[in-house]
Design a protein around this motif. Sequence first.
Motif, PDB file in Angstrom:
ATOM      1  N   PHE A  54       0.822  -1.206   0.000  1.00 25.80           N
ATOM      2  CA  PHE A  54       0.000   0.000   0.000  1.00 25.80           C
ATOM      3  C   PHE A  54       0.861   1.262   0.000  1.00 25.80           C
ATOM      4  N   ALA A  55       1.923   1.266   0.804  1.00 27.62           N
ATOM      5  CA  ALA A  55       2.803   2.439   0.848  1.00 27.62           C
ATOM      6  C   ALA A  55       3.513   2.659  -0.487  1.00 27.62           C
ATOM      7  N   PHE A  56       3.958   1.579  -1.112  1.00 28.15           N
ATOM      8  CA  PHE A  56       4.632   1.694  -2.400  1.00 28.15           C
ATOM      9  C   PHE A  56       3.679   2.210  -3.474  1.00 28.15           C
ATOM     10  N   SER A  57       2.457   1.692  -3.481  1.00 25.03           N
ATOM     11  CA  SER A  57       1.469   2.145  -4.465  1.00 25.03           C
ATOM     12  C   SER A  57       1.086   3.607  -4.233  1.00 25.03           C
ATOM     13  N   TYR A  58       0.918   4.000  -2.963  1.00 27.64           N
ATOM     14  CA  TYR A  58       0.579   5.390  -2.663  1.00 27.64           C
ATOM     15  C   TYR A  58       1.704   6.333  -3.078  1.00 27.64           C
ATOM     16  N   ASN A  59       2.951   5.888  -2.915  1.00 31.78           N
ATOM     17  CA  ASN A  59       4.082   6.727  -3.309  1.00 31.78           C
ATOM     18  C   ASN A  59       4.099   6.946  -4.818  1.00 31.78           C
ATOM     19  N   ILE A  60       3.808   5.901  -5.572  1.00 33.10           N
ATOM     20  CA  ILE A  60       3.777   6.037  -7.034  1.00 33.10           C
ATOM     21  C   ILE A  60       2.627   6.946  -7.467  1.00 33.10           C
ATOM     22  N   ILE A  61       1.446   6.756  -6.854  1.00 33.64           N
ATOM     23  CA  ILE A  61       0.289   7.576  -7.230  1.00 33.64           C
ATOM     24  C   ILE A  61       0.501   9.034  -6.846  1.00 33.64           C
ATOM     25  N   ALA A  62       1.112   9.273  -5.668  1.00 32.68           N
ATOM     26  CA  ALA A  62       1.310  10.654  -5.220  1.00 32.68           C
ATOM     27  C   ALA A  62       2.337  11.395  -6.080  1.00 32.68           C
ATOM     28  N   ASN A  63       3.345  10.674  -6.577  1.00 29.08           N
ATOM     29  CA  ASN A  63       4.364  11.333  -7.392  1.00 29.08           C
ATOM     30  C   ASN A  63       3.935  11.532  -8.840  1.00 29.08           C
ATOM     31  N   TYR A  64       2.846  10.868  -9.238  1.00 27.44           N
ATOM     32  CA  TYR A  64       2.360  11.016 -10.609  1.00 27.44           C
ATOM     33  C   TYR A  64       1.228  12.022 -10.618  1.00 27.44           C
ATOM     34  N   GLY A  65       1.244  12.889 -11.622  1.00 22.45           N
ATOM     35  CA  GLY A  65       0.303  13.999 -11.637  1.00 22.45           C
ATOM     36  C   GLY A  65      -1.135  13.621 -11.887  1.00 22.45           C
ATOM     37  N   PHE A  66      -1.354  12.655 -12.777  1.00 20.62           N
ATOM     38  CA  PHE A  66      -2.704  12.297 -13.208  1.00 20.62           C
ATOM     39  C   PHE A  66      -3.462  13.526 -13.695  1.00 20.62           C
ATOM     40  N   ASP A  67      -2.833  14.250 -14.637  1.00 17.96           N
ATOM     41  CA  ASP A  67      -3.489  15.423 -15.205  1.00 17.96           C
ATOM     42  C   ASP A  67      -4.685  14.995 -16.047  1.00 17.96           C
ATOM     43  N   ALA A  68      -5.608  15.918 -16.195  1.00 20.39           N
ATOM     44  CA  ALA A  68      -6.789  15.639 -17.009  1.00 20.39           C
ATOM     45  C   ALA A  68      -6.389  15.472 -18.469  1.00 20.39           C
ATOM     46  N   ALA A  69      -7.079  14.593 -19.148  1.00 20.54           N
ATOM     47  CA  ALA A  69      -6.766  14.322 -20.551  1.00 20.54           C
ATOM     48  C   ALA A  69      -7.057  15.560 -21.390  1.00 20.54           C
ATOM     49  N   THR A  70      -6.083  15.940 -22.207  1.00 19.44           N
ATOM     50  CA  THR A  70      -6.242  17.123 -23.057  1.00 19.44           C
ATOM     51  C   THR A  70      -6.692  16.772 -24.465  1.00 19.44           C
TER      52      THR A  70
END
Length: 204
Positions: free
Chosen positions: A103-119
């Motif tokens: 869970f910590a590893f997955s949260y770290n990856i998700i938090a460091n990735y922006g997940f910007d809205a699709a343009t």
Amino acid sequence: MNASQVIFYLISAFVLGTAVLAVTSHKIFRSAIWLLFSLIGVAALYFWMQVEFVAAVQIIVYVGGVVVLIIFSIFLTQQSGSEMPKPPLKRMLFSILAVLFGFAFSYNIIANYGFDAATTTKPFNVPVSAIGEQMLDTKQYGFVLPFEVVSMLLLAAMIGCIVIALRSAPKGKPVQKPAAPAGANGASNKPVTGSNMVVEEKSL
């Protein structure tokens, strides 16, 4: 919340629920079946994301390869229908730590990735030929190493199935031996002793 989000949450809940049942079931055959459903749910997520090739690989490699080998090995064991013993406390603690680390590893990856809205509204469409060339490419962005790792995964699954199938019978449980074959006239092929001769003469 639109229909696409509802489908995503339903598939995610199905994957997580069957995964929890796979690790908490007390029967090994039921655990394998729940694992099968969980992997099918992951393939459904790939179909939902419109990456049909990855979904097909998920079904072929994991559902059709690894899980089927595990189920066949369970059928060859002598404890396929019995309940598994309760794991020791040390193993449970290591399992909980592994889950927390995941869970910590997955949260770290998700938090460091922006997940910007699709343009762009352009659909994700990649030909299978391009995927095959990229998968066997040995250059910078090639995936030949993960492709070989998948083959090692199937080999490890096959070895694990053989180990499970060759597991000896539990202590205190008698091993049933096959019955002696009957003779031509339906009698058993036991050696004739004196007591047997007397019984046969009385019956005549």
